[in-house]
Design a protein around this motif. Sequence first.
Motif: not given
Length: 86
Positions: A37-39, A54-59
């Motif tokens: 996500l920093a990329s 990625l955002l869903e997985k992070r949550g």
Amino acid sequence: QEAEARKKLSPLKKQLSKLDASLEKLQSELSAIENELASPSIYDDENKQRLKTLLEKRGDLSTEVEEIELQWFDLQEQIEELEDRN
């Protein structure tokens, strides 16, 4: 009485060890997601679906980490109580 305390402590400590391993694994996965996500390129239009995933997985991982941390603290408390009795 000490033998009885050890008998009660052993499974709790094993469970605590398993929770530690789970936390380590989940935090490693979270770290990999955070790196991605920093990329800046992840925010390009062609990567919208990957970003959403990625955002869903992070949550999901964050929620799981919180749940395991709560279990870990409860277990640690139980262990300390048993150890303090001896």
